[in-house]
Design an enzyme around this catalytic site. Structure first.
Site, PDB file in Angstrom:
ATOM      1  N   ASP A  65       8.173   1.036  -5.277  1.00  0.00           N
ATOM      2  CA  ASP A  65       8.035   0.158  -6.461  1.00  0.00           C
ATOM      3  C   ASP A  65       8.490   0.832  -7.749  1.00  0.00           C
ATOM      4  O   ASP A  65       9.180   0.227  -8.566  1.00  0.00           O
ATOM      5  CB  ASP A  65       6.616  -0.437  -6.584  1.00  0.00           C
ATOM      6  CG  ASP A  65       5.488   0.564  -6.687  1.00  0.00           C
ATOM      7  OD1 ASP A  65       5.740   1.781  -6.551  1.00  0.00           O
ATOM      8  OD2 ASP A  65       4.337   0.130  -6.922  1.00  0.00           O
ATOM      9  N   ALA A 149     -10.418   4.094  -0.645  1.00  0.00           N
ATOM     10  CA  ALA A 149      -9.877   3.889   0.698  1.00  0.00           C
ATOM     11  C   ALA A 149      -8.398   3.525   0.659  1.00  0.00           C
ATOM     12  O   ALA A 149      -7.817   3.139   1.673  1.00  0.00           O
ATOM     13  CB  ALA A 149     -10.675   2.804   1.416  1.00  0.00           C
ATOM     14  N   GLY A 150      -7.793   3.621  -0.528  1.00  0.00           N
ATOM     15  CA  GLY A 150      -6.363   3.333  -0.623  1.00  0.00           C
ATOM     16  C   GLY A 150      -6.048   1.851  -0.576  1.00  0.00           C
ATOM     17  O   GLY A 150      -4.946   1.458  -0.211  1.00  0.00           O
ATOM     18  N   ASP A 198       0.514  -2.885  -6.910  1.00  0.00           N
ATOM     19  CA  ASP A 198      -0.906  -3.178  -6.683  1.00  0.00           C
ATOM     20  C   ASP A 198      -1.410  -4.263  -7.619  1.00  0.00           C
ATOM     21  O   ASP A 198      -2.105  -5.199  -7.212  1.00  0.00           O
ATOM     22  CB  ASP A 198      -1.751  -1.909  -6.880  1.00  0.00           C
ATOM     23  CG  ASP A 198      -1.298  -0.772  -5.996  1.00  0.00           C
ATOM     24  OD1 ASP A 198      -0.518  -1.028  -5.071  1.00  0.00           O
ATOM     25  OD2 ASP A 198      -1.732   0.371  -6.233  1.00  0.00           O
TER      26      ASP A 198
HETATM   27  C1  GLA Z   1      -0.089   3.435  -5.321  1.00  0.00           C
HETATM   28  C2  GLA Z   1       0.547   2.895  -6.598  1.00  0.00           C
HETATM   29  C3  GLA Z   1       1.612   1.834  -6.273  1.00  0.00           C
HETATM   30  C4  GLA Z   1       2.605   2.343  -5.239  1.00  0.00           C
HETATM   31  C5  GLA Z   1       1.875   2.944  -4.046  1.00  0.00           C
HETATM   32  C6  GLA Z   1       2.829   3.592  -3.075  1.00  0.00           C
HETATM   33  O1  GLA Z   1      -0.836   2.450  -4.679  1.00  0.00           O
HETATM   34  O2  GLA Z   1      -0.432   2.327  -7.437  1.00  0.00           O
HETATM   35  O3  GLA Z   1       2.264   1.459  -7.463  1.00  0.00           O
HETATM   36  O4  GLA Z   1       3.506   3.239  -5.803  1.00  0.00           O
HETATM   37  O5  GLA Z   1       0.920   3.916  -4.438  1.00  0.00           O
HETATM   38  O6  GLA Z   1       3.659   2.654  -2.510  1.00  0.00           O
END
Ligand code: GLA
Length: 412
Positions: A65, A149-150, A198
């Site tokens: 992104d 947790a991502g 996100d």
């Molecule tokens: C995090 C960042 C996103 C993106 C992801 C990896 O979630 O907030 O903008 O870069 O990592 O794809």
């Protein structure tokens, strides 16, 4: 049998597998009344507005992104719910049912504090700077989105505050503008130079659809998620993402370094999005090996997103799974954002019959994997991973099924 208590219902959603729309609505209503009650207990009045913003999992297109590339995330049915009311003065007070400690600040003096409240502070500070209608407010947050947790609890927090302010003070920001405001707040107040994925999907996610987003133009398409008898199951490694901010920013800087060199050689290169694999390979001796690998990940990952869209369109779930696998391998070897725990979860998942694809999702360095699992193999998948992970890392991973859900814009 009596009615289950609200807490049990909410907990049930937390661990749920695909609730029907009716069940979902019931839970939403119940969550709202729980929120209203908790707000009343803390602030002694009724909230004026309530709303929510979801977390996300990214299916493919990782670390693309901020390179002007493509991503394919879904908003998930795990959210931060918020209830709020104007406080009648300049003070903001935010309480969370999930995190300890109240966040209190004055809208005229906002500084980052290094705690979870910074996501809210950032949004309020930006709103003030943009001279939008603003006053102090009280808010109560409640969520079923795991933190760390991502799955973008930070973006959900930013988006929920952004929409809370719009609703409370009576104005409306177009979706892309709202996502950009939230992204900038994260840059300034949390120090992560994140991309737009996100926040954008937390705003614009749609039930049953993945969001194909061009991060350069912000043009997007909702792609029907046709997975047949397969489900998307996330597995949280429970690894703290300690290095996430510094390593994330470093990866971004490495990509920019690559672009500077490639731009000297090829006209019109503004970002890695503009580079083909053959162009990159032509420059293999000009670019330092580490930078070369970082660039290779981004260039090949962008191509994988386009292939994944095509696979989804033609109902080729196997191919989609294979692309997820290649994506993880590239994140591990070229981009170096995986870790031993994530690799074990991914490798174990791939050994289970009925799993078509497994990869880390989000920034990496911990957090979750996302897995494409046949419905009949979900129990086997969970048991196999739990056993292997316990043995290797003495930790029980946490699983949750990811159902593509609506973003905050569709909950106005
Ligand atoms: C995090 C960042 C996103 C993106 C992801 C990896 O979630 O907030 O903008 O870069 O990592 O794809």
């Amino acid at each position: 049998m009596g009615r289950p208590c609200i807490r049990a219902v909410v907990r049930n959603v937390i661990e749920s597998v695909k609730p029907t729309t009716k069940e979902y609505q019931t839970v939403m209503n119940e969550t709202e009344s729980l929120l209203t009650r908790r707000f009343y207990e803390r602030f002694g009045g009724k909230p004026q507005v309530s709303l929510w913003a979801p977390g996300r999992v990214n299916l493919i297109g990782e670390h693309t992104d901020y390179n002007d590339g493509y991503v394919l995330p879904i908003a998930i049915g795990r959210r931060i719910y918020a209830a709020g009311a104007a406080s009648g003065n300049d003070t903001v007070t935010i309480v969370s049912g999930n995190i300890k400690g109240e966040v209190v600040f004055d809208i005229n003096r906002i500084e980052p504090s290094g705690d979870w409240g910074d996501y809210a502070r950032g949004i309020v500070a930006k709103t003030r700077r943009e001279q939008r209608p603003l006053a102090g407010f009280n808010a109560f947050f409640l969520g079923n989105l795991p933190i760390g947790a991502g799955v973008s609890s930070s973006a959900a927090m930013e988006v929920v505050v952004c929409y809370l302010l719009q609703k409370l003070f009576g104005y409306s920001i177009p979706p892309a503008g709202a996502a950009l405001l939230c992204q900038q707040a994260e840059h300034e107040f949390a120090g992560t130079r994140c991309g737009i994925m996100d926040q954008f999907v937390s705003v614009m996610g749609l039930e049953g659809k993945a969001l194909f987003l061009d991060c350069r133009t912000l043009e997007f398409k909702h792609v029907p998620l046709s997975l047949g008898d397969y489900s998307l199951v996330a597995c949280d490694s429970r690894v703290e993402r300690g290095l996430a901010t510094s390593e994330y920013n470093r990866r971004r800087a490495e990509c920019e370094q690559g672009v500077r060199i490639l731009a000297q050689r090829f006209e019109g290169v503004r970002a890695l999005r503009d580079v083909s694999l053959s162009q990159l390979e032509e420059c293999s001796t000009l670019v330092e090996p580490t930078i070369f690998r970082r660039c290779r990940h981004v260039v090949t990952e962008n191509a994988r997103v386009l292939e994944a869209i095509e696979a989804m369109r033609t109902g080729n779930v196997e191919k989609f799974g294979r692309l997820m696998n290649t994506s993880h391998d590239s994140l591990k070897d070229d981009y170096e954002v995986s870790c031993a725990q994530l690799d074990l979860l991914v490798n174990t998942a791939r050994s289970v019959r009925g799993v078509l694809g497994s990869r880390l999702t989000g920034a990496g360095f911990g957090g979750s994997t996302i897995n494409l699992v046949h419905n009949s193999a979900i129990d086997l998948f969970q048991n196999t991973l739990t056993e292997a992970y316990l043995k290797a890392f003495d930790t029980v991973p946490r699983f949750f099924e990811c159902v593509a859900s609506n973003g905050a814009e569709h909950a106005r």
